[in-house]
Design an enzyme around this catalytic site. Structure first.
Site, short mmCIF file in Angstrom:
data_model
loop_
_atom_site.label_atom_id
_atom_site.label_comp_id
_atom_site.label_asym_id
_atom_site.label_seq_id
_atom_site.Cartn_x
_atom_site.Cartn_y
_atom_site.Cartn_z
NE ARG A 88 -4.17 -2.00 0.19
CZ ARG A 88 -4.12 -3.36 -0.09
NH1 ARG A 88 -3.08 -3.62 -0.96
NH2 ARG A 88 -5.14 -3.94 0.01
CB SER A 98 -8.80 -2.03 4.21
OG SER A 98 -9.27 -3.29 3.89
CD GLU A 107 -5.82 0.59 2.64
OE1 GLU A 107 -6.35 1.41 1.87
OE2 GLU A 107 -5.99 -0.50 2.51
N1 EPU Z 1 -10.99 -11.49 9.82
C1 EPU Z 1 -11.79 -11.57 10.88
N2 EPU Z 1 -12.67 -10.78 11.17
C2 EPU Z 1 -13.15 -9.81 10.34
C3 EPU Z 1 -12.22 -9.46 9.06
C4 EPU Z 1 -11.29 -10.38 8.71
O1 EPU Z 1 -11.47 -12.52 11.51
O2 EPU Z 1 -13.90 -8.83 10.71
C5 EPU Z 1 -10.04 -12.50 9.37
C6 EPU Z 1 -10.58 -13.27 7.97
O3 EPU Z 1 -11.34 -14.44 8.46
C7 EPU Z 1 -9.30 -13.86 7.47
C8 EPU Z 1 -8.48 -12.61 7.66
O4 EPU Z 1 -8.94 -11.86 8.78
O5 EPU Z 1 -8.69 -14.94 7.97
C9 EPU Z 1 -7.99 -11.85 6.39
O6 EPU Z 1 -9.24 -11.24 6.07
P1 EPU Z 1 -9.81 -10.87 4.53
O7 EPU Z 1 -9.41 -11.97 3.60
O8 EPU Z 1 -11.19 -10.25 4.48
O9 EPU Z 1 -8.69 -9.73 4.09
P2 EPU Z 1 -8.02 -8.58 4.80
O10 EPU Z 1 -6.41 -8.83 5.34
O11 EPU Z 1 -8.87 -7.97 6.01
C10 EPU Z 1 -6.97 -7.53 2.90
C11 EPU Z 1 -6.83 -6.05 2.15
C12 EPU Z 1 -8.22 -6.17 1.30
C13 EPU Z 1 -8.33 -6.73 0.40
C14 EPU Z 1 -8.57 -8.51 1.16
C15 EPU Z 1 -8.49 -9.36 0.01
C16 EPU Z 1 -5.54 -4.61 3.51
C17 EPU Z 1 -5.52 -3.62 4.39
N3 EPU Z 1 -6.80 -5.05 3.11
O12 EPU Z 1 -7.93 -7.34 3.70
O13 EPU Z 1 -8.09 -4.59 0.66
O14 EPU Z 1 -9.78 -6.86 -0.49
O15 EPU Z 1 -7.25 -8.37 1.66
O16 EPU Z 1 -7.46 -9.62 -0.54
O17 EPU Z 1 -4.46 -5.09 3.02
C18 EPU Z 1 -8.46 -2.21 0.82
O18 EPU Z 1 -7.22 -2.04 0.70
O19 EPU Z 1 -9.32 -1.28 1.05
C19 EPU Z 1 -8.94 -3.63 0.74
C20 EPU Z 1 -10.18 -3.81 0.73
#
Ligand code: EPU
Length: 338
Positions: A164, A238, A334
């Site tokens: 990012r 995010s 972010e």
């Molecule tokens: N999780 C939870 N609770 C929650 C949310 C997530 O336990 O409320 C756990 C999920 O179960 C999973 C892990 O956290 O095991 C990761 O969650 P997720 O796959 O939804 O991805 P993320 O790491 O929360 C990142 C990016 C997103 C992108 C997704 C999918 C960042 C800051 N965010 O989110 O990007 O869509 O991966 O690749 O890196 C953005 O930057 O605006 C964005 C939406």
């Protein structure tokens, strides 16, 4: 013909739908418009904010300066054996660009389906999702230098991409306006379904040998099920970055929280899932006044209708404090706070 508007509401121009005013506002449809705008002197005498889709901003007060909205359109492609160079105007909506690529079987951005925002914003924070980042397909971009009025080209090496991050958020912040981006895509797809729920979604659809349209449809479905649609509920995706911590810090956390969601990074550190940390602190789906976290993804802060930017910001402070005291980890935003 370039128009400069005064004292207008920015509510339609930020995905959080925060109702603040801007002193000046100019919509840029061609690179020539930038030259014209430059001649007014506003670019260098006013506080400046360049927006695409306005999908990564939280306004906490009126903007006493110039908002430049980039709406430069145009998509074209040059096929060179197995590779395709696609050039897009900075103002193309990211999803329209991805759909164009998927429709023409240009592979590489299908995992980035349905990310809000515009093409010109994509290199600035090296957008990423489902195992792919912008930097994996970036070839070059053109940008207007505010000081000189010249268009300069930035190669991959010039951009210093990180998680990012890029030079446009760092060293060169506020100095350039991206006008177009060129992507290096492929006509020989390397399907990447290893991340998260893509594989499971394809199995549900009984697809064993997915093409890029299948991957795009699966990713779109997952995003719609997890993330709120900014056209109905204000949000900026995010709100925080996933924190990256040292191994010794991680050892303390996992000793107390054996189920902590984590991923090793190539440099030997550990990335934690901020959404998981926030959920553990009891914030998932919580509504505080007109703001809160999204019910299906705690990392996304939302505006339930008439939240002010300050309310959302204060709510984010509470989350930071709570995660810090429970896990000893400091979350970084972010989203850009203005
Ligand atoms: N999780 C939870 N609770 C929650 C949310 C997530 O336990 O409320 C756990 C999920 O179960 C999973 C892990 O956290 O095991 C990761 O969650 P997720 O796959 O939804 O991805 P993320 O790491 O929360 C990142 C990016 C997103 C992108 C997704 C999918 C960042 C800051 N965010 O989110 O990007 O869509 O991966 O690749 O890196 C953005 O930057 O605006 C964005 C939406």
């Amino acid at each position: 013909m370039l128009q400069i508007l005064e004292n207008i509401s920015l509510k339609p121009y930020n995905s959080f739908a925060i109702n603040v005013n801007a002193r000046y506002f100019a919509e840029i449809k061609t690179a020539q418009d930038l030259t014209e705008l430059s001649k007014t002197g506003l670019l260098t005498t006013q506080k400046l904010l360049v927006v695409g889709g306005g999908s990564n901003i939280l306004f906490t007060h009126d903007f006493d300066g110039l908002i430049v909205k980039i709406s430069i359109k145009g998509l074209n492609s040059v096929v060179d054996s197995d590779e395709v160079l696609v050039t897009s105007g900075a103002g193309e909506v990211w999803t329209d660009f991805v759909n164009y690529c998927v429709k023409n079987s240009f592979a590489g951005v299908e995992n980035l389906s349905l990310i809000p925002g515009t093409v010109g914003a994509s290199p600035i924070q090296n957008i990423g999702a489902y195992g792919v980042e912008l930097k994996d397909v970036f070839e070059s971009c053109s940008a207007f230098e505010i000081k000189t009025g010249q268009i300069k080209t930035f190669t991959f090496e010039d951009c210093h991409f990180g998680y990012r991050e890029s030079i446009f958020k760092g060293e060169l912040k506020g100095q350039f306006i991206i006008t177009e981006v060129t992507f290096r895509l492929s006509s020989q797809p390397k399907i990447n379904t290893s991340y998260g729920a893509i594989e499971a979604e394809l199995q549900k659809r009984a697809i064993d040998h997915p093409n890029i349209a299948d991957v795009s449809a699966a990713v779109s479905h997952i995003r719609v099920s997890k993330l709120p649609d900014p056209s109905t509920i204000g949000n900026a995706g995010s709100f925080f970055k996933n924190p990256v911590i040292e191994k010794y810090e991680f050892a303390d956390i996992i000793a107390q929280h054996p189920d902590v969601v984590h991923y090793p990074t190539p440099d030997g550190r550990i990335k934690l899932a901020a959404g998981w940390l926030i959920e553990q602190c009891g914030w998932k789906g919580k509504k505080v006044g007109e703001t809160g976290t999204w019910k299906n993804q705690a990392l996304v802060l939302v505006n339930h209708g008439s939240a002010t930017g300050t309310e959302v910001f204060q709510f984010s402070e509470q989350i930071i404090d709570s995660v810090k005291s429970t896990f000893g980890v400091t979350l970084e935003r972010e989203v850009n706070i203005l």
